[in-house]
Scaffold this motif. Structure first.
Motif, short mmCIF file in Angstrom:
data_model
loop_
_atom_site.label_atom_id
_atom_site.label_comp_id
_atom_site.label_asym_id
_atom_site.label_seq_id
_atom_site.Cartn_x
_atom_site.Cartn_y
_atom_site.Cartn_z
N GLU A 26 38.06 -10.01 -6.66
CA GLU A 26 38.33 -8.61 -6.93
C GLU A 26 39.74 -8.26 -6.48
O GLU A 26 40.19 -8.70 -5.42
CB GLU A 26 37.32 -7.71 -6.22
N ALA A 27 40.41 -7.49 -7.31
CA ALA A 27 41.75 -6.98 -6.98
C ALA A 27 41.67 -5.46 -6.90
O ALA A 27 41.13 -4.82 -7.81
CB ALA A 27 42.77 -7.41 -8.03
N VAL A 28 42.22 -4.92 -5.82
CA VAL A 28 42.18 -3.47 -5.62
C VAL A 28 43.59 -2.98 -5.32
O VAL A 28 44.23 -3.43 -4.37
CB VAL A 28 41.25 -3.09 -4.44
N ARG A 29 44.08 -2.06 -6.15
CA ARG A 29 45.38 -1.43 -5.87
C ARG A 29 45.11 -0.12 -5.15
O ARG A 29 44.30 0.68 -5.59
CB ARG A 29 46.13 -1.20 -7.19
N TRP A 30 45.81 0.07 -4.01
CA TRP A 30 45.54 1.26 -3.19
C TRP A 30 46.83 1.79 -2.59
O TRP A 30 47.83 1.09 -2.53
CB TRP A 30 44.50 0.97 -2.11
N LEU A 79 43.45 -8.47 -2.43
CA LEU A 79 42.74 -9.52 -3.14
C LEU A 79 41.54 -9.91 -2.29
O LEU A 79 41.70 -10.35 -1.15
CB LEU A 79 43.66 -10.72 -3.38
N ILE A 80 40.35 -9.74 -2.85
CA ILE A 80 39.11 -10.01 -2.13
C ILE A 80 38.51 -11.30 -2.66
O ILE A 80 38.14 -11.39 -3.83
CB ILE A 80 38.11 -8.85 -2.27
N ASN A 81 38.41 -12.29 -1.80
CA ASN A 81 37.89 -13.60 -2.16
C ASN A 81 36.36 -13.56 -2.04
O ASN A 81 35.77 -14.14 -1.12
CB ASN A 81 38.49 -14.68 -1.25
N ARG A 137 40.53 -0.76 -9.50
CA ARG A 137 39.81 -2.00 -9.17
C ARG A 137 39.72 -2.87 -10.41
O ARG A 137 39.57 -2.36 -11.53
CB ARG A 137 38.40 -1.71 -8.66
N GLU A 138 39.79 -4.16 -10.20
CA GLU A 138 39.71 -5.11 -11.31
C GLU A 138 39.00 -6.37 -10.84
O GLU A 138 39.20 -6.83 -9.70
CB GLU A 138 41.13 -5.47 -11.78
N THR A 139 38.16 -6.93 -11.69
CA THR A 139 37.52 -8.21 -11.41
C THR A 139 38.23 -9.29 -12.23
O THR A 139 38.41 -9.13 -13.44
CB THR A 139 36.03 -8.19 -11.77
N ILE A 140 38.65 -10.36 -11.55
CA ILE A 140 39.36 -11.46 -12.22
C ILE A 140 38.40 -12.64 -12.30
O ILE A 140 38.03 -13.21 -11.28
CB ILE A 140 40.63 -11.85 -11.44
N PRO A 141 38.00 -13.03 -13.51
CA PRO A 141 37.04 -14.13 -13.63
C PRO A 141 37.61 -15.44 -13.11
O PRO A 141 38.84 -15.63 -13.03
CB PRO A 141 36.80 -14.21 -15.16
N GLY A 142 36.73 -16.34 -12.74
CA GLY A 142 37.16 -17.65 -12.27
C GLY A 142 37.97 -18.38 -13.32
O GLY A 142 37.58 -18.44 -14.49
N GLY A 143 39.12 -18.92 -12.91
CA GLY A 143 39.98 -19.65 -13.82
C GLY A 143 40.98 -18.79 -14.57
O GLY A 143 41.92 -19.34 -15.16
N TRP A 144 40.83 -17.49 -14.55
CA TRP A 144 41.68 -16.63 -15.34
C TRP A 144 42.80 -16.01 -14.51
O TRP A 144 42.93 -16.27 -13.33
CB TRP A 144 40.84 -15.56 -16.04
N TYR A 145 43.58 -15.19 -15.18
CA TYR A 145 44.73 -14.57 -14.54
C TYR A 145 44.75 -13.09 -14.85
O TYR A 145 44.09 -12.62 -15.78
CB TYR A 145 46.04 -15.23 -14.98
#
Length: 267
Positions: free
Chosen positions: A233-237, A67-69, A46-54
């Motif tokens: 949030e990005a989740v690899r599963w 990808l969870i919006n 699991r990873e959290t991607i901050p607003g504006g970032w990559y």
């Protein structure tokens, strides 16, 4: 008959056939009693991607990326490359024309510029993505927010490419999920409000080993008046093996040919 010898009526009939098929498949995907589900045991990272970032990650064939919006941002852009040969990348034009639609949602696939399937969309609670406009740029940020210095998708994807030894020409037009764009009679594009909700997610199943780049920036046509994208949030599963009647693999003959071209690489 060769494709360039088909008549206009043939193209209209083919389009209508796939349009009706898409509507039926979308209904089936939404009402099926056995959708492809991500379970707690299948989660790998699991990873959290901050607003504006990559953010970028490698997704091996058979795994999926969700990808969870979380807050309902108006757009999350994605670019894909074949991790085994990064000269092969997502091609928006082929993805559209091979599937006869710009509406990419559950059951559709993302084609590479070599006629192979990079990823399948196995889940999509929003149902809308943009394959035509592309991601935000310094110019779109200047127009929308009054500043070229804000983070934007074009530069985010170029930064990702540079980290893996790729060049500017390796970054093609991306796909932006959670974006509903309508084409007007004069050929212009317009944002359609009301279809992006907090908590929406999209699941991409890797059909080859992938390098995936994600840019958490608003779509350039989104109605945002302030640059304030929230974290996603990005989740690899680990996705289950595709069934014989897998929707993405059987949706249309063009998709089946794409999978034939892809699967031979891993035979």
């Amino acid at each position: 008959m060769q494709i360039d010898q088909q008549t206009p009526d043939w193209y209209r009939a083919r389009y209508n056939q796939l349009r009706d098929q898409a509507l039926q498949s979308e209904h089936s995907a939404r009402t099926s009693g056995a959708p492809i589900e991500m379970t707690d045991d299948s989660v790998l990272h699991r990873e959290t991607i901050p607003g504006g970032w990559y953010w970028s990650t490698f997704v091996p064939r058979g795994q999926a990326l969700r990808l969870i919006n979380t807050a309902g941002n108006n757009g999350v852009s994605v670019m894909l490359w074949n991790a085994d040969d990064m000269s092969e990348r997502y091609n928006a034009g082929d993805t559209i024309k091979l599937q006869w639609t710009t509406c990419l949602t559950t059951g559709r696939v993302l084609f590479s510029d070599m006629g192979r399937v990079l990823a399948s969309i196995i889940g999509d609670t929003c149902g809308f993505s943009d394959t035509l406009v592309g991601g935000s740029t310094p110019q779109s940020n200047l127009r929308n927010f009054g500043s070229e210095g804000l983070r934007n998708t074009r530069n985010n994807l170029r930064l990702t490419a540079g980290k893996y030894g790729l060049a500017q020409h390796d970054v093609a037009s991306c796909i932006t999920f959670f974006s509903h764009i309508s084409t007007q009679g004069d050929g212009s594009f317009q944002w359609v409000k009301g279809d992006v909700q907090p908590g929406d997610y999209v699941d991409l199943r890797a059909e080859m080993n992938l390098l995936v780049a994600v840019s958490n920036c608003p779509h350039p046509l989104a109605p945002d008046t302030e640059f304030s994208p929230q974290p996603i949030e990005a989740v690899r599963w680990q996705a289950p093996e595709p069934a014989a009647d897998d929707l993405c693999r059987t949706f249309c003959e063009e998709a089946r040919r794409g999978f034939d071209n892809t699967d031979i690489l891993f035979a």
